[in-house]
Design a protein around this motif. Sequence first.
Motif, PDB file in Angstrom:
ATOM      1  N   SER A   7       0.849  -1.197   0.000  1.00 15.14           N
ATOM      2  CA  SER A   7       0.000   0.000   0.000  1.00 15.14           C
ATOM      3  C   SER A   7       0.884   1.245   0.000  1.00 15.14           C
ATOM      4  O   SER A   7       2.081   1.169   0.284  1.00 15.14           O
ATOM      5  CB  SER A   7      -0.897   0.009   1.241  1.00 15.14           C
ATOM      6  OG  SER A   7      -0.133   0.340   2.392  1.00 15.14           O
ATOM      7  N   PRO A   8       0.295   2.407  -0.283  1.00 12.28           N
ATOM      8  CA  PRO A   8       1.068   3.641  -0.206  1.00 12.28           C
ATOM      9  C   PRO A   8       1.575   3.914   1.210  1.00 12.28           C
ATOM     10  O   PRO A   8       2.623   4.525   1.394  1.00 12.28           O
ATOM     11  CB  PRO A   8       0.108   4.734  -0.663  1.00 12.28           C
ATOM     12  CG  PRO A   8      -1.219   4.112  -0.799  1.00 12.28           C
ATOM     13  CD  PRO A   8      -1.051   2.637  -0.758  1.00 12.28           C
ATOM     14  N   ALA A  12       5.366   4.686   2.226  1.00 11.32           N
ATOM     15  CA  ALA A  12       5.706   5.870   3.024  1.00 11.32           C
ATOM     16  C   ALA A  12       6.510   5.457   4.260  1.00 11.32           C
ATOM     17  O   ALA A  12       7.517   6.092   4.597  1.00 11.32           O
ATOM     18  CB  ALA A  12       4.443   6.618   3.441  1.00 11.32           C
ATOM     19  N   HIS A  13       6.081   4.388   4.907  1.00 13.22           N
ATOM     20  CA  HIS A  13       6.798   3.902   6.098  1.00 13.22           C
ATOM     21  C   HIS A  13       8.227   3.502   5.722  1.00 13.22           C
ATOM     22  O   HIS A  13       9.186   3.853   6.427  1.00 13.22           O
ATOM     23  CB  HIS A  13       6.049   2.716   6.716  1.00 13.22           C
ATOM     24  CG  HIS A  13       6.741   2.143   7.904  1.00 13.22           C
ATOM     25  ND1 HIS A  13       6.800   2.781   9.123  1.00 13.22           N
ATOM     26  CD2 HIS A  13       7.453   0.995   8.054  1.00 13.22           C
ATOM     27  CE1 HIS A  13       7.498   2.056   9.967  1.00 13.22           C
ATOM     28  NE2 HIS A  13       7.907   0.961   9.346  1.00 13.22           N
ATOM     29  N   LEU A  14       8.386   2.797   4.614  1.00 11.46           N
ATOM     30  CA  LEU A  14       9.711   2.382   4.166  1.00 11.46           C
ATOM     31  C   LEU A  14      10.603   3.598   3.890  1.00 11.46           C
ATOM     32  O   LEU A  14      11.768   3.632   4.296  1.00 11.46           O
ATOM     33  CB  LEU A  14       9.593   1.524   2.904  1.00 11.46           C
ATOM     34  CG  LEU A  14      10.911   1.055   2.292  1.00 11.46           C
ATOM     35  CD1 LEU A  14      11.650   0.109   3.237  1.00 11.46           C
ATOM     36  CD2 LEU A  14      10.655   0.373   0.957  1.00 11.46           C
ATOM     37  N   TYR A  19      15.286   6.133   4.849  1.00 10.92           N
ATOM     38  CA  TYR A  19      16.015   7.350   4.493  1.00 10.92           C
ATOM     39  C   TYR A  19      15.787   8.532   5.429  1.00 10.92           C
ATOM     40  O   TYR A  19      16.399   9.575   5.247  1.00 10.92           O
ATOM     41  CB  TYR A  19      15.651   7.799   3.075  1.00 10.92           C
ATOM     42  CG  TYR A  19      15.886   6.745   2.038  1.00 10.92           C
ATOM     43  CD1 TYR A  19      17.154   6.215   1.827  1.00 10.92           C
ATOM     44  CD2 TYR A  19      14.835   6.274   1.272  1.00 10.92           C
ATOM     45  CE1 TYR A  19      17.369   5.242   0.880  1.00 10.92           C
ATOM     46  CE2 TYR A  19      15.051   5.303   0.311  1.00 10.92           C
ATOM     47  CZ  TYR A  19      16.312   4.783   0.114  1.00 10.92           C
ATOM     48  OH  TYR A  19      16.520   3.825  -0.828  1.00 10.92           O
ATOM     49  N   GLY A  20      14.892   8.398   6.380  1.00 10.35           N
ATOM     50  CA  GLY A  20      14.622   9.508   7.287  1.00 10.35           C
ATOM     51  C   GLY A  20      13.844  10.639   6.636  1.00 10.35           C
ATOM     52  O   GLY A  20      13.886  11.775   7.115  1.00 10.35           O
ATOM     53  N   LEU A  21      13.141  10.352   5.549  1.00  6.58           N
ATOM     54  CA  LEU A  21      12.361  11.385   4.858  1.00  6.58           C
ATOM     55  C   LEU A  21      11.076  11.693   5.619  1.00  6.58           C
ATOM     56  O   LEU A  21      10.393  10.773   6.082  1.00  6.58           O
ATOM     57  CB  LEU A  21      12.010  10.930   3.433  1.00  6.58           C
ATOM     58  CG  LEU A  21      13.165  10.882   2.454  1.00  6.58           C
ATOM     59  CD1 LEU A  21      12.787  10.061   1.220  1.00  6.58           C
ATOM     60  CD2 LEU A  21      13.560  12.289   2.057  1.00  6.58           C
ATOM     61  N   PRO A  22      10.721  12.963   5.739  1.00 15.94           N
ATOM     62  CA  PRO A  22       9.458  13.325   6.397  1.00 15.94           C
ATOM     63  C   PRO A  22       8.282  13.128   5.433  1.00 15.94           C
ATOM     64  O   PRO A  22       7.760  14.067   4.842  1.00 15.94           O
ATOM     65  CB  PRO A  22       9.664  14.805   6.754  1.00 15.94           C
ATOM     66  CG  PRO A  22      10.628  15.307   5.730  1.00 15.94           C
ATOM     67  CD  PRO A  22      11.508  14.145   5.378  1.00 15.94           C
TER      68      PRO A  22
END
Length: 154
Positions: A7-8, A12-14, A19-22
């Motif tokens: 799922s999206p 997003a969690h991955l 990568y520590g992306l917000p």
Amino acid sequence: MFESCCSPYDSAHLLRVRYGLPVEVFADRPYLTIGRTVEALGLPADLGRHVRDALAHRPATPVIADPRDRRWMFLVAPPLPYHRVPAPLQHRLLAHGVSVPQSGTRIMLPRTDGPGSWHWACEPVPGPLVIPHRATVLSAVRQAILQGADHVSA
């Protein structure tokens, strides 16, 4: 990378964990909202390749490419104290196809590994988010433009 994502929200969690992306999910897509922590510079792909190559000596500069690989979005760190790119500079950059998305703009992030979707032109380094300062990338853009890189055909 995304083979385990169903799922999206999984994607997003991955992206957050790896990568520590917000990352946020909006309309079933992972997005990053431009602001005081992460900014972006949009470049035509040809110019983007020259800038990416000029920055190759640094840790991987995260670059997102659109599905047709026409535009690249370089993720950059805003200056501290924060200030916007001056309007005259934005106009000069725009003359070469370079855009500076305003705070609050959503940037779509890769969700799958397949071609034909948003993908990494340069994948970030796993771990805490490491991105170059805006001035570093703008300097590489300026140098590439001075060398004529904005006139390279695909």
